[in-house]
Write a protein that holds these residues in place. Structure first.
Motif, mmCIF file in Angstrom:
data_model
loop_
_atom_site.group_PDB
_atom_site.id
_atom_site.type_symbol
_atom_site.label_atom_id
_atom_site.label_comp_id
_atom_site.label_asym_id
_atom_site.label_seq_id
_atom_site.Cartn_x
_atom_site.Cartn_y
_atom_site.Cartn_z
ATOM 1 N N ALA A 62 82.973 -5.423 49.857
ATOM 2 C CA ALA A 62 81.868 -4.579 49.134
ATOM 3 C C ALA A 62 81.268 -3.747 50.004
ATOM 4 N N PHE A 63 81.479 -3.812 51.252
ATOM 5 C CA PHE A 63 80.251 -2.937 52.032
ATOM 6 C C PHE A 63 81.361 -1.614 51.803
ATOM 7 N N LEU A 64 82.463 -1.529 52.165
ATOM 8 C CA LEU A 64 83.106 -0.737 51.923
ATOM 9 C C LEU A 64 83.289 0.124 51.422
ATOM 10 N N ILE A 65 81.947 -0.478 49.885
ATOM 11 C CA ILE A 65 81.695 0.266 48.614
ATOM 12 C C ILE A 65 80.495 0.793 48.262
ATOM 13 N N LEU A 66 79.440 -0.676 48.849
ATOM 14 C CA LEU A 66 77.786 -0.695 48.401
ATOM 15 C C LEU A 66 77.206 0.525 49.349
ATOM 16 N N TRP A 67 77.364 1.271 50.018
ATOM 17 C CA TRP A 67 76.730 2.184 51.319
ATOM 18 C C TRP A 67 76.635 3.427 49.805
ATOM 19 N N ILE A 68 77.693 3.811 48.514
ATOM 20 C CA ILE A 68 77.372 4.599 47.827
ATOM 21 C C ILE A 68 76.380 3.978 47.075
ATOM 22 N N PRO A 69 76.030 3.335 46.251
ATOM 23 C CA PRO A 69 75.284 2.913 44.742
ATOM 24 C C PRO A 69 74.384 2.988 45.646
ATOM 25 N N GLY A 70 74.394 1.995 46.961
ATOM 26 C CA GLY A 70 72.992 1.648 48.145
ATOM 27 C C GLY A 70 72.248 3.108 48.468
ATOM 28 N N GLY A 71 73.107 4.461 48.680
ATOM 29 C CA GLY A 71 72.775 5.396 49.069
ATOM 30 C C GLY A 71 71.979 6.234 47.965
ATOM 31 N N PHE A 72 73.186 5.846 47.147
ATOM 32 C CA PHE A 72 72.370 6.938 45.741
ATOM 33 C C PHE A 72 71.135 6.532 45.046
ATOM 34 N N ARG A 73 71.321 4.960 45.359
ATOM 35 C CA ARG A 73 69.537 4.028 44.834
ATOM 36 C C ARG A 73 68.186 4.872 45.695
ATOM 37 N N ILE A 74 68.596 4.920 47.079
ATOM 38 C CA ILE A 74 67.363 4.694 48.637
ATOM 39 C C ILE A 74 66.881 6.110 48.139
ATOM 40 N N THR A 75 67.740 7.232 48.843
ATOM 41 C CA THR A 75 67.414 8.735 47.991
ATOM 42 C C THR A 75 67.260 9.045 46.151
ATOM 43 N N CYS A 76 67.095 8.262 45.794
ATOM 44 C CA CYS A 76 66.863 8.304 44.127
ATOM 45 C C CYS A 76 65.267 9.000 43.983
ATOM 46 N N TYR A 77 65.353 9.817 43.663
ATOM 47 C CA TYR A 77 63.847 10.915 42.931
ATOM 48 C C TYR A 77 63.134 9.303 42.644
ATOM 49 N N TYR A 78 63.678 8.936 41.599
ATOM 50 C CA TYR A 78 62.668 8.218 41.330
ATOM 51 C C TYR A 78 62.075 6.596 41.744
ATOM 52 N N TYR A 79 63.616 6.310 42.657
ATOM 53 C CA TYR A 79 62.981 5.032 43.579
ATOM 54 C C TYR A 79 62.229 5.459 45.210
ATOM 55 N N ARG A 80 62.430 7.064 44.954
ATOM 56 C CA ARG A 80 61.885 7.551 45.961
ATOM 57 C C ARG A 80 60.302 7.325 44.945
#
Ligand code: FES
Length: 196
Positions: free
Chosen positions: A19-37
């Motif tokens: 899962a860690f080979l995949i999760l950095w993509i949705p994780g990075g996508f959410r952390i840098t999301c304009y709304y979450y920021r």
């Protein structure tokens, strides 16, 4: 397959959960999301506390996103490209979930994966960066190549973008629930009831 593990990547050299080979993509996508920021700048960092309110402290933490470390937030558009790609295996998993031993069927798990993928698609397609990519940077649609088509897509993305916060939270909770559902079914704790 749980959405956290899709697409399934099994490689010899990786000793931890795939899962860690995949999760950095949705994780990075959410952390840098304009709304979450906006949410974590205001709610957790308290800097900036609102639009047009500068950081008044002596040791200014927030200086805009033109300098490190916040400059990193600009990689969001690249996470968007990867997140769009990740939607493909997720939709293939939904199609597979309708397959019960070669016959069409619908189980509770089918609906869980379907709703999860619809919400993740809504979240990804309502992204501000995608809206900008399609038409946000244009001054004149009718002067641009494929302007009419781009304007139509841009209008639809803009409508979805209006609800980006809703997509963000619903998809976040649903992807967690979908992972839990698949895990508990695979462990035999929950039974995946067949509906059709
Ligand atoms: Fe939220 Fe791109 S702005 S996903």
């Amino acid at each position: 397959l749980s959405p956290f593990y899709s697409p399934e990547l099994i490689v010899d050299w990786w000793k931890w959960s795939p899962a860690f080979l995949i999760l950095w993509i949705p994780g990075g996508f959410r952390i840098t999301c304009y709304y979450y920021r906006k949410a974590y700048y205001r709610s957790f960092f308290l800097h900036p506390m609102a639009c047009s309110v500068g950081d008044q402290r002596a040791n200014r933490i927030y200086n805009g996103e033109a300098k490190l470390p916040w400059l990193f937030q600009n990689v969001h558009r690249y996470f968007l490209y990867l997140a769009l790609f990740i939607l493909i295996p997720l939709w293939l998993d939904v199609l597979r979930a309708f397959n019960f031993g070669g016959k069409f069927g619908v189980g509770v798990g089918t609906l869980v994966l379907l709703v999860n993928t619809v919400l993740l698609s809504g979240y990804t397609l309502s992204c501000h960066s995608l809206r900008h990519l399609v038409g946000g940077k244009l001054d004149c649609f009718s002067c641009a190549p494929m302007g009419k088509l781009r304007h139509g897509i841009w209008e639809r993305l803009s409508r979805a973008n209006h609800f980006h916060m809703v997509w963000a939270w619903t998809s976040l909770f649903m992807v967690g629930f979908a992972d839990l559902y698949v895990r508990l079914c695979s462990m035999g704790v929950w039974i995946d009831f067949k509906l059709l």
